[in-house]
Scaffold this active site. Structure first.
Site, PDB file in Angstrom:
ATOM      1  CB  CYS A 358     -12.318  18.722  13.543  1.00 22.49           C
ATOM      2  SG  CYS A 358     -13.264  18.434  15.051  1.00 22.49           S
ATOM      3  CB  CYS A 360     -12.936  22.103   9.190  1.00 18.74           C
ATOM      4  SG  CYS A 360     -14.672  21.833   9.558  1.00 18.74           S
ATOM      5  CG  ASP A 402      -3.782  28.142 -35.725  1.00 16.29           C
ATOM      6  OD1 ASP A 402      -3.387  27.417 -36.645  1.00 16.29           O
ATOM      7  OD2 ASP A 402      -4.501  29.141 -35.906  1.00 16.29           O
ATOM      8  CB  THR A 404      -3.463  32.161 -39.418  1.00 19.11           C
ATOM      9  OG1 THR A 404      -2.512  31.708 -40.372  1.00 19.11           O
ATOM     10  CG2 THR A 404      -4.177  33.388 -39.948  1.00 19.11           C
ATOM     11  CG  ASP A 599      -9.222  30.863 -34.627  1.00 19.04           C
ATOM     12  OD1 ASP A 599      -9.712  29.755 -34.332  1.00 19.04           O
ATOM     13  OD2 ASP A 599      -9.106  31.260 -35.802  1.00 19.04           O
ATOM     14  CG  ASP A 685     -10.661  21.474  12.730  1.00 19.69           C
ATOM     15  OD1 ASP A 685     -10.234  20.855  11.743  1.00 19.69           O
ATOM     16  OD2 ASP A 685     -11.743  22.087  12.742  1.00 19.69           O
TER      17      ASP A 685
END
Length: 708
Positions: A358, A360, A402, A404, A599, A685
């Protein structure tokens, strides 16, 4: 007539559940645009009511063993909490566990009272317990899912009865029911993160009507309403403070542990908590559109978005189950036909292999971990928009920033004040008088520093006059005072050679220098720079400890960028035009996954070009709607926390896969050598599924007791 339809479907625990419902919907005429999310327990379709009614859809869902719990209704804290607190024994799975346990107990008692009836008692217990499971198996097979776990269980139970092992068949049915119940309870725990977010919003608000205060449901609030937030109250929806001052705990929303001072003009977010003062807040967003609602929506969409490893596991499981059934058949017929082995022995072992096979535990291994990781991040202000972003972050070796507004505050700050004549505070007050009313960032910083010191800023007569690129001049009581560039001062021969050298040294450090002049006399110099965020150095150090390289990509001038880079200890590439920044990201990406931090506004192209785009912004539309990840708590340390969480999640996924497949491999070997009874095979299982889910739930607590 074609209409959109949404149904909340109770009982979905894993991707296999969603697949069964999706396959069933595909076979219904007039049902299109099918989307099933087991994490949200939500089915969305476009329905042609002339061909298929809603009642037919709900009937098909019930036949598969799930519960349609309402349609076209927005989820609220109230109905989610009600669903979460319903006792397990009232659920269909809880009733099945109780029923099969009772049948097994009755059969056991009968076998001791009248041994000759023992076999028939267990056969009856198996048959009755198998009815709901078998019905779901048949419906699933007719709806396009022939290899469901219910089908495997039904075949194994019937096979056990056929070879005279009715007691084990009855025990298998009971253990399967218990396993399903435990899976449901564990999946409910995984959804608790979303319910916790929903519970951050209060049920009622104190709305002001003139001088009267009325208590209303939060859903009744409209944009423009004014609400009263007392100490200890939660803010009912996003808005702006129009009166009052108070510290506000924003930890529930942004993860920020330090209270933030709120005063008129400040923005407050739904779910944050007033601390020591009373605020009047003008509502700017309705409850359905506030920050918490948008976070919940983003997390639910993220949970519905499969990570690459999850898609691979689902595809693998589609082939795995039929292959497992074929192997089980070979185990049953191979040894007896080829070697004359005992049929009973190998039928029994083949049925045990069928139970072990199985899928699952394997299918749920990835989505359970991803859901827990996303919920953990949302609680800590790390909003990821899908499993793909979560998986990619774990592989990132380079992070591009970045400058600023990302590595720096985004606003210049005064770093040095050099007084050349008179008193420093007097010189600063005169500079502030000249700059008062200016919108220039340097002028705003000078005025802010004077106000912070509590200086008496003199009045300017007739306002200020601006000489573009040179100076701002105003007439004060002390005479004409200018705040201008060093070049402007040099043109008036106001600086000595030593003072000019001092200006050059400050500029070499990446600072902008202005000279304050009274007439032609230099009173002093003020140096300003957009300073790094307070947490930037610590955040970058944490990235280095994770083995991640950091680089600054900026369009700013090389002198300023290099100065900031040397302060923070990261590589710098400056004076990059937008095309050059995109080319730089592409070059890094060719060597491995790269994350870009910006930003979320002017950095949008770079964020889109990176493997993972991360937007800085606490609760803003941009932070929630651009890039792949939003840092609600605007701190560089959040980037390291993201990568750490993503690595923990991927590690958890591979642990789960190893656990699921490892247990199956062990039980397969013990079955083939005859050491595993049927009742123990089912534990390979259901037991593995519970262990895998419990392991995934550990991620909900990740970061609680340690630094990321």
């Amino acid at each position: 007539m074609t209409i959109p339809l949404k149904l909340h479907v109770g009982g979905m625990d894993c991707a296999a559940c969603a697949t069964k419902i999706e396959n069933a919907m595909k076979r219904l005429p007039g049902v299109t645009d099918i989307s099933v999310s087991y994490g949200q327990e939500l089915l969305s379709v476009t329905l042609d009511e002339d061909r298929t009614s809603r009642a037919v859809i709900e009937g098909k869902i019930r036949a598969l063993g799930y519960t349609p719990a309402g349609s076209d209704v927005a989820r609220t804290p109230a109905n989610d909490a009600q669903a979460a607190t319903a006792p397990w024994w009232r659920s269909p799975r809880g009733r099945l566990v109780i029923g099969t346990a009772a049948l097994l107990a009755v059969a056991y008692i009968v076998s001791h009272i009248e041994p000759s009836w023992a076999t028939w008692a267990y056969v009856a217990a198996t048959a009755i317990g198998l009815v709901p499971i078998g019905r779901r198996a048949i419906v699933a097979a007719l709806s396009g899912t022939p290899f469901s776990i219910e089908m495997l269980m039904s075949v194994a139970a019937l096979g056990a009865v056929a070879i005279g092992q009715a007691p084990e068949a009855a025990l298998v049915i009971f253990l399967f029911s218990v396993g399903e119940l435990l899976e449901g309870l564990a999946s409910g725990r995984a959804r608790a993160g979303i319910r916790a977010l929903m519970d951050l919003v209060p049920r009622t608000a104190r709305r002001l009507r003139g001088s009267e205060v009325e208590t209303v449901p939060v859903e009744a609030l409209q944009i423009g309403d004014v609400v009263l937030v007392r100490p200890g109250d939660r803010v009912p929806s996003d808005g702006d403070v129009i009166d009052g001052t108070s510290g506000v705990d924003e930890a529930p929303v942004t993860g920020e542990s330090v209270a933030v001072l709120k005063e008129p003009g400040s923005t407050v977010y739904a779910g944050s908590i007033g601390i020591d003062g009373e605020l009047q807040v003008k509502i700017s967003r309705t409850t359905a559109d506030n920050t918490i609602a948008r976070i919940i929506h983003a997390v639910e969409e993220a949970q519905a978005t499969k990570a690459p490893v999850a898609r691979f596991i689902e595809t693998f499981s589609q082939w795995y189950t039929p292959a497992a059934m074929a192997i089980s058949l070979l185990v049953i017929v191979g040894p007896p036909l080829l070697f004359g082995a005992d049929w009973f022995t190998w039928i029994y072992r083949g049925l045990a292999v069928l139970l072990i096979a199985c899928p699952c535990a394997l299918v749920i291994s990835t989505p359970a971990a991803v859901a827990s990781g996303l919920a953990n991040g949302a609680r800590r202000g790390l909003l990821m928009k899908g499993g793909a972003a979560l998986e990619t972050l774990s592989k990132v070796k380079t992070v591009a920033f970045d400058k600023t507004g990302t590595l720096t505050r985004g606003k210049p700050q005064i770093t040095d004040i050099v007084c050349l004549a008179g008193d420093e505070n007097d010189m600063l007050a005169m500079a502030a008088a000249v700059e008062r009313g200016s919108s220039h960032p340097l002028g705003l910083a000078i005025v802010a520093e004077a106000e912070r010191r509590g200086l008496d800023i003199p009045r300017a007569f007739g306002g200020s006059s601006v000489t573009p690129g040179k100076a701002v001049t105003a007439r004060l009581k002390a005479g004409f005072v200018s705040v201008g560039s060093p070049r402007h001062a040099a043109g008036k021969s106001a600086l000595t050679p030593d003072q000019a050298d001092r200006v050059a040294a400050l500029e070499q450090a990446g600072k902008t220098v202005v000279v304050v002049l009274q007439g032609a006399q230099a009173l002093g110099m003020i140096a300003l720079r957009d300073e790094p965020r307070p947490d930037a150095r610590a955040g970058l150090e944490k990235l280095r400890s994770l083995g991640v390289r950091s680089v600054m990509l900026t369009g700013d001038n090389a002198r300023t960028a290099t100065s900031i880079g040397s302060l923070l200890g990261l590589d710098v590439r400056a004076e990059l035009l937008p095309d050059a920044k995109l080319a730089a990201i592409a070059a890094y990406r060719a060597k491995g996954p790269i994350a870009m931090i910006g930003d979320g506004i002017n950095d949008a192209p770079a964020l889109a070009a990176a493997s993972v785009g991360i937007a800085m912004g606490g609760g803003t539309d941009v932070a929630l709607e651009t890039a792949d990840v939003a840092l609600m708590k605007e701190r560089i340390e959040g980037v390291a926390a993201l990568i750490s969480l993503s690595r923990a999640t991927m590690s958890n996924i591979w642990q789960n896969i190893a656990l699921a497949l490892g247990l199956k491999a062990i039980f397969l070997v013990t079955t083939l050598v005859g050491s595993t009874p049927l009742w123990m095979a089912i534990l390979a299982d259901t037991g593995a599924t519970v262990l895998v889910t419990a392991n995934a739930l550990r991620l909900l607590r990740y970061g609680n007791r340690r630094s990321d």
